[in-house]
Write a protein that holds these residues in place. Sequence first.
Motif, mmCIF file in Angstrom:
data_model
loop_
_atom_site.group_PDB
_atom_site.id
_atom_site.type_symbol
_atom_site.label_atom_id
_atom_site.label_comp_id
_atom_site.label_asym_id
_atom_site.label_seq_id
_atom_site.Cartn_x
_atom_site.Cartn_y
_atom_site.Cartn_z
ATOM 1 N N TYR A 228 0.847 -1.189 0.000
ATOM 2 C CA TYR A 228 0.000 0.000 0.000
ATOM 3 C C TYR A 228 0.884 1.242 0.000
ATOM 4 N N MET A 229 0.502 2.227 -0.793
ATOM 5 C CA MET A 229 1.351 3.403 -0.954
ATOM 6 C C MET A 229 0.480 4.564 -1.426
ATOM 7 N N ASN A 230 0.865 5.780 -1.080
ATOM 8 C CA ASN A 230 0.108 6.910 -1.637
ATOM 9 C C ASN A 230 0.579 7.171 -3.070
ATOM 10 N N PRO A 231 -0.263 7.793 -3.894
ATOM 11 C CA PRO A 231 0.055 7.934 -5.330
ATOM 12 C C PRO A 231 1.359 8.683 -5.605
ATOM 13 N N GLU A 232 1.632 9.730 -4.806
ATOM 14 C CA GLU A 232 2.841 10.525 -5.044
ATOM 15 C C GLU A 232 4.101 9.717 -4.738
ATOM 16 N N ALA A 233 4.071 8.962 -3.649
ATOM 17 C CA ALA A 233 5.225 8.120 -3.307
ATOM 18 C C ALA A 233 5.423 7.046 -4.357
ATOM 19 N N HIS A 234 4.322 6.457 -4.826
ATOM 20 C CA HIS A 234 4.412 5.443 -5.881
ATOM 21 C C HIS A 234 5.137 5.999 -7.101
ATOM 22 N N ASP A 235 4.702 7.165 -7.569
ATOM 23 C CA ASP A 235 5.264 7.713 -8.804
ATOM 24 C C ASP A 235 6.739 8.074 -8.638
ATOM 25 N N LYS A 236 7.123 8.519 -7.450
ATOM 26 C CA LYS A 236 8.526 8.863 -7.200
ATOM 27 C C LYS A 236 9.391 7.605 -7.195
ATOM 28 N N HIS A 237 8.950 6.586 -6.462
ATOM 29 C CA HIS A 237 9.748 5.363 -6.344
ATOM 30 C C HIS A 237 9.806 4.590 -7.663
ATOM 31 N N ILE A 238 8.692 4.548 -8.379
ATOM 32 C CA ILE A 238 8.651 3.753 -9.606
ATOM 33 C C ILE A 238 9.485 4.412 -10.705
ATOM 34 N N ALA A 239 9.708 5.730 -10.590
ATOM 35 C CA ALA A 239 10.581 6.407 -11.555
ATOM 36 C C ALA A 239 11.993 5.842 -11.482
ATOM 37 N N TYR A 240 12.430 5.471 -10.275
ATOM 38 C CA TYR A 240 13.778 4.914 -10.096
ATOM 39 C C TYR A 240 13.866 3.462 -10.548
ATOM 40 N N VAL A 241 12.912 2.649 -10.112
ATOM 41 C CA VAL A 241 13.071 1.204 -10.314
ATOM 42 C C VAL A 241 12.470 0.693 -11.623
ATOM 43 N N SER A 242 11.707 1.517 -12.317
ATOM 44 C CA SER A 242 11.103 1.068 -13.573
ATOM 45 C C SER A 242 11.319 2.056 -14.711
ATOM 46 N N HIS A 243 10.906 3.290 -14.512
ATOM 47 C CA HIS A 243 10.945 4.243 -15.615
ATOM 48 C C HIS A 243 12.373 4.549 -16.063
ATOM 49 N N LEU A 244 13.284 4.705 -15.099
ATOM 50 C CA LEU A 244 14.679 4.976 -15.451
ATOM 51 C C LEU A 244 15.316 3.812 -16.192
ATOM 52 N N SER A 245 14.998 2.590 -15.773
ATOM 53 C CA SER A 245 15.599 1.425 -16.435
ATOM 54 C C SER A 245 15.130 1.316 -17.882
ATOM 55 N N HIS A 246 13.898 1.715 -18.149
ATOM 56 C CA HIS A 246 13.420 1.697 -19.539
ATOM 57 C C HIS A 246 14.130 2.759 -20.377
ATOM 58 N N ILE A 247 14.307 3.957 -19.814
ATOM 59 C CA ILE A 247 15.024 5.008 -20.533
ATOM 60 C C ILE A 247 16.459 4.561 -20.820
ATOM 61 N N SER A 248 17.103 3.986 -19.821
ATOM 62 C CA SER A 248 18.487 3.523 -19.990
ATOM 63 C C SER A 248 18.577 2.496 -21.104
ATOM 64 N N SER A 249 17.620 1.585 -21.138
ATOM 65 C CA SER A 249 17.618 0.537 -22.148
ATOM 66 C C SER A 249 17.395 1.115 -23.546
ATOM 67 N N PHE A 250 16.430 2.028 -23.671
ATOM 68 C CA PHE A 250 16.174 2.659 -24.964
ATOM 69 C C PHE A 250 17.412 3.417 -25.458
ATOM 70 N N MET A 251 18.056 4.152 -24.573
ATOM 71 C CA MET A 251 19.199 4.961 -24.988
ATOM 72 C C MET A 251 20.442 4.110 -25.261
ATOM 73 N N LEU A 252 20.609 3.005 -24.546
ATOM 74 C CA LEU A 252 21.695 2.080 -24.878
ATOM 75 C C LEU A 252 21.464 1.500 -26.268
ATOM 76 N N GLY A 253 20.218 1.099 -26.535
ATOM 77 C CA GLY A 253 19.886 0.584 -27.860
ATOM 78 C C GLY A 253 20.147 1.610 -28.941
ATOM 79 N N LYS A 254 19.757 2.864 -28.676
ATOM 80 C CA LYS A 254 19.979 3.945 -29.648
ATOM 81 C C LYS A 254 21.476 4.138 -29.917
ATOM 82 N N THR A 255 22.278 4.133 -28.846
ATOM 83 C CA THR A 255 23.720 4.340 -28.982
ATOM 84 C C THR A 255 24.353 3.256 -29.850
ATOM 85 N N VAL A 256 23.948 2.019 -29.606
ATOM 86 C CA VAL A 256 24.530 0.893 -30.356
ATOM 87 C C VAL A 256 24.036 0.891 -31.797
ATOM 88 N N ILE A 257 22.764 1.194 -32.001
ATOM 89 C CA ILE A 257 22.231 1.240 -33.367
ATOM 90 C C ILE A 257 22.960 2.296 -34.195
#
Length: 286
Positions: free
Chosen positions: A167-196
């Motif tokens: 259980y979590m409040n919406p603001e805490a959810h969005d802050k924490h999920i930015a680190y453990v999910s959203h950032l990892s997706h950005i990193s993956s997309f940009m690594l792919g872009k760099t290699v391509i």
Amino acid sequence: MNVFIIGVGLIGGSMAKDIKNFDPGAKIYGIDTNEKHLEEALSLGLIDDGATYEDLSIADVVIVSIPVDVMVSELPKVLDVVNDNAVVLDAGSTKALICSTLEQHPKRRNFLACHPIAGTEFSGPSAAINGLYKGKTNIICEVEKTAFKLQERALELFHKLGMRIRYMNPEAHDKHIAYVSHLSHISSFMLGKTVIEKEKNERDIFDMAGSGFESTVRLAKSSPAMWTPIFKQNRENVIETLEEYIQNLEAFKKMIIEGDYEGIYNEMSSTNRIKEILNGIPLNKN
């Protein structure tokens, strides 16, 4: 039990598979703007029939698994037409805007804000798999705003899916999920872009790519249609995480430039503690 799944892709389709496994008598309806997805879901046996919003009056459970930008406009419409005993669940990767949008809705008590942290890099009905949610965490926000009997129905469903609840409040959810999910997706997309971009001049680069590259860039296969709205809705938190990530990259680059290999070793050694975190072992703070 009449279950309606709005957005019959990986998330909704996988939930449909598991519901059919533990409740063969459940009638599962699919609603999707993509007719090919509906046809595919029917042919795969994920749903029993296609439906429209007009049919939602008979729903016991409605699972909304569509991009978060569409979620904001569609969830109020869904709540407008469901009966008073239906529970509406979302699966959005952002929560603050969704929760604030529905705050004053007359049927707010029928809505449970959820984020099942599960998925793969694939999308569409054919990506649906059995057991996707087993052992995964489901974050629930503002549970107190949902009618208790509807909470119970949803929690029973999550229990049967094998999920753990946080259980979590919406603001805490969005802050924490930015680190453990959203950032990892950005990193993956940009690594792919760099290699391509490098591959344009060095055609054999992918022949040299090993499992490390493949696992790191896996998330770059994810749907831009799903992830662009997530980055938009969670913009401030994503920018904050990116700034911290870029600072760490710059510091690592500086150590290489200066030949500080002891510093590099220490950085990697201290980061090895991530294994303890991922294994659920509390970090020694001494």
